[in-house]
Design an enzyme around this catalytic site. Sequence first.
Site, PDB file in Angstrom:
ATOM      1  N   ASP B 270       1.828  19.351  -9.624  1.00  0.00           N
ATOM      2  CA  ASP B 270       2.564  17.833  -8.987  1.00  0.00           C
ATOM      3  C   ASP B 270       1.552  17.773  -7.897  1.00  0.00           C
ATOM      4  O   ASP B 270       1.964  18.317  -6.356  1.00  0.00           O
ATOM      5  CB  ASP B 270       3.917  18.069  -8.501  1.00  0.00           C
ATOM      6  CG  ASP B 270       4.946  17.174  -8.086  1.00  0.00           C
ATOM      7  OD1 ASP B 270       3.679  16.031  -7.749  1.00  0.00           O
ATOM      8  OD2 ASP B 270       5.690  17.354  -7.638  1.00  0.00           O
ATOM      9  N   ASP B 416      17.554   8.539 -12.049  1.00  0.00           N
ATOM     10  CA  ASP B 416      16.331   8.652 -12.121  1.00  0.00           C
ATOM     11  C   ASP B 416      17.695  10.017 -11.525  1.00  0.00           C
ATOM     12  O   ASP B 416      19.132   9.935 -11.530  1.00  0.00           O
ATOM     13  CB  ASP B 416      15.853   8.799 -11.183  1.00  0.00           C
ATOM     14  CG  ASP B 416      14.399   9.462 -10.633  1.00  0.00           C
ATOM     15  OD1 ASP B 416      14.682  10.326 -10.316  1.00  0.00           O
ATOM     16  OD2 ASP B 416      13.294   8.128 -10.757  1.00  0.00           O
ATOM     17  N   ASP B 529      11.414  15.936 -15.850  1.00  0.00           N
ATOM     18  CA  ASP B 529      10.326  15.766 -14.851  1.00  0.00           C
ATOM     19  C   ASP B 529      10.014  17.071 -13.901  1.00  0.00           C
ATOM     20  O   ASP B 529      10.995  18.443 -13.781  1.00  0.00           O
ATOM     21  CB  ASP B 529      10.582  14.998 -13.675  1.00  0.00           C
ATOM     22  CG  ASP B 529       9.988  14.138 -12.521  1.00  0.00           C
ATOM     23  OD1 ASP B 529       8.591  14.698 -13.048  1.00  0.00           O
ATOM     24  OD2 ASP B 529       9.980  13.217 -12.228  1.00  0.00           O
ATOM     25  N   ARG B 589       6.485  15.154 -17.946  1.00  0.00           N
ATOM     26  CA  ARG B 589       5.774  14.989 -17.498  1.00  0.00           C
ATOM     27  C   ARG B 589       4.361  16.191 -17.213  1.00  0.00           C
ATOM     28  O   ARG B 589       3.597  15.897 -17.009  1.00  0.00           O
ATOM     29  CB  ARG B 589       6.253  15.213 -15.784  1.00  0.00           C
ATOM     30  CG  ARG B 589       4.629  14.486 -14.255  1.00  0.00           C
ATOM     31  CD  ARG B 589       5.208  14.213 -13.371  1.00  0.00           C
ATOM     32  NE  ARG B 589       5.918  15.235 -12.612  1.00  0.00           N
ATOM     33  CZ  ARG B 589       5.683  15.655 -11.495  1.00  0.00           C
ATOM     34  NH1 ARG B 589       6.076  14.670 -11.092  1.00  0.00           N
ATOM     35  NH2 ARG B 589       6.154  16.601 -10.420  1.00  0.00           N
ATOM     36  N   ASP B 605       2.911  10.308 -11.269  1.00  0.00           N
ATOM     37  CA  ASP B 605       3.287   8.877 -10.305  1.00  0.00           C
ATOM     38  C   ASP B 605       2.038   7.956 -10.148  1.00  0.00           C
ATOM     39  O   ASP B 605       1.683   9.362  -8.580  1.00  0.00           O
ATOM     40  CB  ASP B 605       4.039  10.021  -8.728  1.00  0.00           C
ATOM     41  CG  ASP B 605       5.400  11.017  -9.689  1.00  0.00           C
ATOM     42  OD1 ASP B 605       5.838  10.313 -10.505  1.00  0.00           O
ATOM     43  OD2 ASP B 605       5.679  11.772  -8.819  1.00  0.00           O
ATOM     44  N   HIS B 663       8.344   1.519 -13.795  1.00  0.00           N
ATOM     45  CA  HIS B 663       9.301   2.544 -13.002  1.00  0.00           C
ATOM     46  C   HIS B 663       8.527   2.842 -11.465  1.00  0.00           C
ATOM     47  O   HIS B 663       8.125   1.344 -11.464  1.00  0.00           O
ATOM     48  CB  HIS B 663       8.450   4.414 -13.429  1.00  0.00           C
ATOM     49  CG  HIS B 663       9.700   4.888 -12.653  1.00  0.00           C
ATOM     50  ND1 HIS B 663      10.892   4.790 -12.731  1.00  0.00           N
ATOM     51  CD2 HIS B 663       9.079   5.955 -12.504  1.00  0.00           C
ATOM     52  CE1 HIS B 663      11.194   6.038 -12.105  1.00  0.00           C
ATOM     53  NE2 HIS B 663       9.936   6.425 -12.013  1.00  0.00           N
TER      54      HIS B 663
END
Lengths: 317, 930
Positions: B270, B416, B529, B589, B605, B663
């Site tokens: 991440d 979300d 996610d 993701r 992201d 998004h």
Amino acid sequence: MEENGDDLDETGDRYEDGDKSETGDKHDGVDELVANGKGNVQERPKSVPRGVHFSDAGSYKADARGLFKCLESELRIPMNQVNDDYCDCPDSSDEPGTSACPHARFFCTVQIPHRDVQFVYSSHVNDGICDCCDGSDEWQDKRVPSNMKLDGKTGAVFHTPCIDRCGDVMKILEDEQRIRRQGLLRQKRYLVAARNLTLFQRQKYGPAGIFYLLSQQCYEHKAHEYVYTVCPFESVRQQGTGGFGAKTMLGRHGEWTKQKSGDYVHSMRNGDATLCPDGQPRQTQLRFLCGLEDGIIDVTEASKCRYDVRFSSPAAC
Amino acid sequence: MKVAGFFLLGLASVFSVQRDNFRTCDNVGFCKRHRALEPGTSSYAASASSMKLNPTSVSLDVLEKKSDVKFTLTIFGLKDNTFRIRLEEKDAMRKRYEPPVGDVLIKVPEGEELKYNGQSGNQLTFNKGTSRVVLTTEPLRIDVYSDDDPVISINSQGLLKFEHTRPKPEAPPAENQDEENKEEAQEGEEEQQKEEEVKEEEVKAEPEEPDMWEETFKSHTDSKPFGPTSIGVDISFPGVEHVYGIPEHADSLALKTTKTTDPYRLYNLDVFEYDLYNPMALYGAVPLMLAHNEKRTVGVFWLNAAETWVDISSNVADKSIFSNLADFVTGNNEIPQTDTHWFSESGVIDVFLMLGPGPKDVFRQYAALTGTTPLPPLFSISYHQCRWNYNDQDDVRTVDENFDKFDIPYDVIWLDIEHTDGKRYFTWDAAKFPNSIEMLRNISSKGRKMVTIVDPHLKRDDNYKVFAEARDKGLLIKNKDGGDFDGWCWPGSSGWPDFLEKHVRDWWADKFSASEYVGSAPNLYVWNDMNEPSVFNAPEITVNRDIKHLGGWENREVHNIYGMYVHEATMDGLLKRTNYQERAFVLTRAFFAGTQRTAAVWTGDNMGEWSHLKISNPMIMSLNLVGITFSGADVGGFFRNPDNELVTRWYQAGAFQPFFRAHAHLDTKRREPYLLPDENVKVIREAIRARYTYLPYWYTEFFTSEKDGAAVMRPLWVEFPKEKATFGIDDNYMIGSALLVRPVTDQGATNANVYFPGAGEVWYDVETYQTYKGQQEVNVQAPLSKIPVYQKGGTIIPRKMRPRRSSTLMFDDPFTLVVALDPKQEANGQLFIDDYRTFKYRDGAYGFIKYSFTSHKLHSNVEHQGSGFTTKEWLERVIVVGLPHEPRKVTLHQSGQTKELIFTYDSTTHVLIIRKPGVNILQNWTISLH
């Protein structure tokens, strides 16, 4: 071979403005409206093509050669190609009654006076959802796929077969109008309160200072985990419910950003900037709506540190 | 959605990745050890006398001569021009992790006869079809030839290194060490430095192999109880200058040499506000590389779930061995070669070699190993509206209504993390979503769906049923000491189910049933996610390598596969809801090889910046090359506030990428399309509508891709493999074989350079029908309203031109066929239709129609119509593009009857529009131009 078109109504008048605003035109006047079924709705005469507003019927008449002229281009097409479920005109004008053209508008057969003109986008015609209160946009009576009804129940919209809901719509309209009339009657108090203000002072509080009275008081509203304290024209603050945490300033003073009947927006700036994106101070929009009592309807925070307060008051009627 | 960094960095204006949160090769022991190897003579030797021949494979003993450790080398002949090469330790002290068959590989790959062709000197030759493998026994080396051309060489640089299992040398007692580690973790840098000094002393004993039994990164110590376990080898592609794949990296499509950078890293992480054009690891990993030149495409699949690095360098081929190469690299004395060097922290060497020879052959060969993307339900390839967060039911209703008010189609609205009760997934915030079923019913009544987020971290809260159950049943991953692993993520202290275990996945899947996921409904789908997994307070924002999975594996051995198991279990849960009748949708993701079977992927992201819009094309193409066809990037960019022009251009790009979702971060201003100025609203409305008009084409492409594994969003070289000018292009691409797209990705641009590939091809602008000849670059006008999209001459594309609120509401709308003629006045195309949502097509309940235009006749030929499958969809229009002369008459012939059709012809654009044939789409007919 299937024919997907529909029979054509031969004559009609032109609707002169093919590019209406998003909400359509408002019929002016405050005539009395009585909700007694179809008694005083206006209905498209049979002679006007489907989806055409009766006032525009003239534009849908054949020329000398029996052709229809597209409204915003020089192209002429045989009259029987109007509303035949195929888009010929680049401006979408030949299919007022079908879904064939991408940018057309379907004017509902039943029009309720004193209301926004009733139309639906061509994208909503014959899709199984009743958009016109009379259901006239669903003249093919198509059924939507069954999985659109959760638990077999319909949701926010009505599916075919359509039922006539114009009576309900008129009743809602009548309620709105009644509130507006009553609100207007209650405005005197607000005008009187502002009487001693200078002209300059009055400007701060809307037309003739009508919102001045609201500035003399603060209003509280609870929403989710917060209590909002709105002191119109002075400040808007937020605090955790039960007095939890410090009070956060959401906006103060401010200025009118919209000031017309039915749409009064006062923008309050320079709130606290703590924890806001890019350190920008909080802002609040105070939107005044016509209602019989003074008070906050709701508070929303669509983007972080940007608040919208909907405020009900006879002053906004 | 969002990342750890948000938490760690607070709201500080830090606008790029915190690089020091992540290890570089210098911080990774095995990376340093493998990278330090110099090309030279390999110390590994195979023993010809040990050879065991089987019908489809051969195995030999291999000896590492310095250590005397024995290995087994196996070469498998596989169906469809594929080989598999495995090297494993013969008498290992501990079993090494390999993903179970069925999880990455869909089954044991089918073998094909491998013929031993004798020994010559130290070379053994094995033939399979037109390919052969030459095994040099000492030093060990494997060369693969296809049609006599050398295509892949393994260990030709001698970089093979297999760290055998070994007992831990003298060390402090384990318990003490653990205590020390804990203290170190708490005491911070000073202590850490001391520790490093100690380590350096240890290193002296074995200077060439540092960091073997313990490694420290920042304040975290990796206990490495099994010591060094890494593996690595070099793989060369003679004659090749371009290699692609091995996502996920924010880099160009054509991979770069890594001489001056770190190797490309594959370790699911991440990464907060990732940087562009570098080899850093991102959220997912597919260790598949494609090597391409004018003559051939080959693929190498490195089946390993551990952290993996790949070095790439340009070289010159050894001509004495590869004399045949000169045949196609004429006039060039130096034959190019790309050398790659792969190394993983653990596992075995298990490499699949797919020899093509074309790019689409490699897609098929890889699909045979790991599967394909099943046909997505139509709604899921339509437009998705997401934001962190839509705050409550009123907010959802308002957004939904505004799309209708502004006549912009959308299919799916997303929620979300804030929709939950305190980040407890499978729950709702009762104040904000008091009646989620009503909300779901309302959007369903317009044919729309909702996606909610469900992350794999479970809040440690005894009153949270999902967590309590997972803990009580022993389903959570463990720390190295055997207790439940405790890490921080959105809800605070959390636990993670061990998705590697089938019984845990089954348990998770049941959480999606209507009775368990209270307030859900059949039109609710899911987004996974943070499934790398993201752990805010752990090294590199992910679980410690030495944590224990229930099957006894360390995370280091399985790291890259964890996220795939999460979304697989989620998909299974959604399918179970309807007893596997309705297709479903999951977005993930993190990903791995095989992800394509159960989830769509987005590039995480990104930022609302032009450079991120630009990189979305190569990133999604790289995913498509490795089978993850259903992929996209956040439209608008996740972080920051893009200006109106950027948002508009991003919608135009997204409308022509496979997964199309807007998004935005919690801190951004609202940017739903209708909030923009009128000019932008108009352009975005047209872009989204354009997507909907092409849905029949996308849907048909996804249907064929389920069968053949082909990329849906394709680099130009996939369609024009012999055209060298295309090999480095990643701002133009193809959708299927018919559409060329060149999204505008530069601020203020009013022009764009479009490369039209293909000598002798002709391309048509899909809006103006302007014609362009192939094999040239043209600077085209591209004002804000323009999306440069071109249809290839020789193709027929089905479209639905009538906009609707949602794709579901297009149910029996008519089709338009766009027939784009090639210079021979011919064209072909196809259309797949079904109920757009169930698995019934697998029982044959679908229609497949082939269209061909030849000799002035357009034929509709229904190739398949399942029994009982009918449709009301019909044909409203045929557009013939590139027709030089106006026909006198156009007739429709069907079932022995002839009908004259009305048409218009534009002699300047050479476009014929045939009006309203009116036939049902699932019928045979011919339209003749006279």
